[in-house]
Enzyme design. Structure first.
Site, mmCIF file in Angstrom:
data_model
loop_
_atom_site.group_PDB
_atom_site.id
_atom_site.type_symbol
_atom_site.label_atom_id
_atom_site.label_comp_id
_atom_site.label_asym_id
_atom_site.label_seq_id
_atom_site.Cartn_x
_atom_site.Cartn_y
_atom_site.Cartn_z
ATOM 1 N N SER A 55 43.307 15.625 3.720
ATOM 2 C CA SER A 55 41.968 16.153 4.019
ATOM 3 C C SER A 55 41.061 15.108 4.672
ATOM 4 O O SER A 55 40.295 15.429 5.586
ATOM 5 C CB SER A 55 41.310 16.673 2.739
ATOM 6 O OG SER A 55 42.081 17.695 2.161
ATOM 7 N N HIS B 145 36.839 13.557 1.852
ATOM 8 C CA HIS B 145 36.339 14.292 3.016
ATOM 9 C C HIS B 145 35.221 13.509 3.706
ATOM 10 O O HIS B 145 35.227 13.353 4.932
ATOM 11 C CB HIS B 145 35.789 15.654 2.580
ATOM 12 C CG HIS B 145 36.819 16.562 1.992
ATOM 13 N ND1 HIS B 145 36.505 17.754 1.378
ATOM 14 C CD2 HIS B 145 38.172 16.454 1.911
ATOM 15 C CE1 HIS B 145 37.603 18.338 0.954
ATOM 16 N NE2 HIS B 145 38.623 17.567 1.265
#
Length: 320
Positions: A176, A228
């Site tokens: 991610s 993230h």
């Protein structure tokens, strides 16, 4: 991306939104994408290795029986243990999951990179690989495998560093952070090459909405939003450094009269953004790594940062 005749207007997608540019200036070369598919195959292969090592049927499970037992050795942990259909936490740790204690106190810094290739379950893997194909292939076709490969790896690394600084009691895996780095680089590429695009406001708003939605999902429990955020910031700065394009008129300067020729490959603002982004990127990595390997707890310097990773509500708890 299909080749377009010089002087025509090309169409490009950014996070689902179309925007336009003058291809005579912006379209230097169309590359064949092979690195992004290779990353996908590598992540799938690593996941199969995770399940082989996990070998669910060979271990007792107080939370229930293995899921999809017909897969035998490759069956998943009980759903109550891993709802993402994957291996156990101990298997992920054995395979290279990010864990603060092992990185800092057991000299296993390699986990900052190995965690990028691991996934917590089949659902996790599918979500990330679909995103990788959607975003990564277009970027590689436009900018080539070297630059996109650097952005992918360094963004994943940057996400892992921030995650390790702020998450001490959980493990972290997944691509991610690297994927958010690609999104971040798309945004900075729009900004640094601003003058060669038309319909730019719509494009940047579309991309920002996609980024905000994905970061919003990271506020739910069991999602590592620090990876993230760290990946996005790394990719955003890397985009200024690696995805800069020549200003309008540079590629045709020899065909123009002397009074209309462009004398500089890049505009002044592009040089400024390039330098500032490079300095911030280097400073961020150096400070982050020094803090990490000195055992500094990032939460001591940012007591509200944990809300960026999970917001507690009456519906769920953020406790591990």
């Amino acid at each position: 991306m299909a080749d377009v005749e010089p002087g025509t207007v090309g169409k490009r997608q950014a996070g689902g939104g179309a925007y336009y540019f003058e291809t005579a200036e912006a379209e230097e070369r169309s590359w064949r994408s092979w690195l992004v598919p290779f990353f996908l195959v590598a992540c799938v292969a690593v996941f199969l290795a995770e399940m082989y090592v996990n070998n669910c049927p060979s271990h007792p499970h107080p939370l229930g029986s293995c899921t999809a037992r017909f897969l035998h050795r490759f069956s998943f942990q009980p759903v109550h243990e891993n709802p993402l259909l994957g291996p156990s936490s101990s298997t992920l740790t054995k395979m290279g999951a990010l864990e603060w204690n092992r990185v800092v106190h057991q000299n296993q810094g390699w986990r900052l990179l190995s965690c990028i290739w691991l996934h917590a379950g089949l659902i996790h893997l599918l979500a990330n690989m679909l995103s990788l194909l959607f975003v990564g292939i277009r970027l590689e076709q436009q900018f080539g495998f070297v630059r996109i490969g650097i952005i992918y790896i360094l963004s994943g690394f940057g996400g892992a560093v921030l995650s390790a600084l702020l998450l001490r009691n959980t493990i972290s895996v997944g691509a991610s952070g690297a994927l958010f780095g690609l999104l971040g680089s798309m945004l900075s590429e729009l900004i640094i090459n601003w003058t060669i695009y038309s319909n730019r406001i719509a494009a940047i708003l579309t991309l920002l909405i996609i980024i905000v939605i994905n970061l919003g999902i990271g506020l739910f429990p069991h999602v590592d939003n620090f990876a993230h955020i760290g990946g996005f910031l790394s990719g955003f700065l890397l985009g200024f450094v690696l995805l800069i394009r020549p200003q309008f008129g540079w590629m045709e300067r020899h065909d123009l009269p002397p009074s209309a020729q462009v004398t500089s490959k890049y505009k002044v603002y592009q040089y400024v953004l390039w330098v500032v982004a490079l300095l911030l990127l280097l400073a961020g990595f150096v400070v982050g790594l020094v803090m990490l390997f000195r055992g500094v707890n990032g939460n001591d310097h940012c007591r509200w940062c944990h809300y960026l990773n999970c917001v507690p509500t009456s519906g769920w708890s953020c406790e591990n």
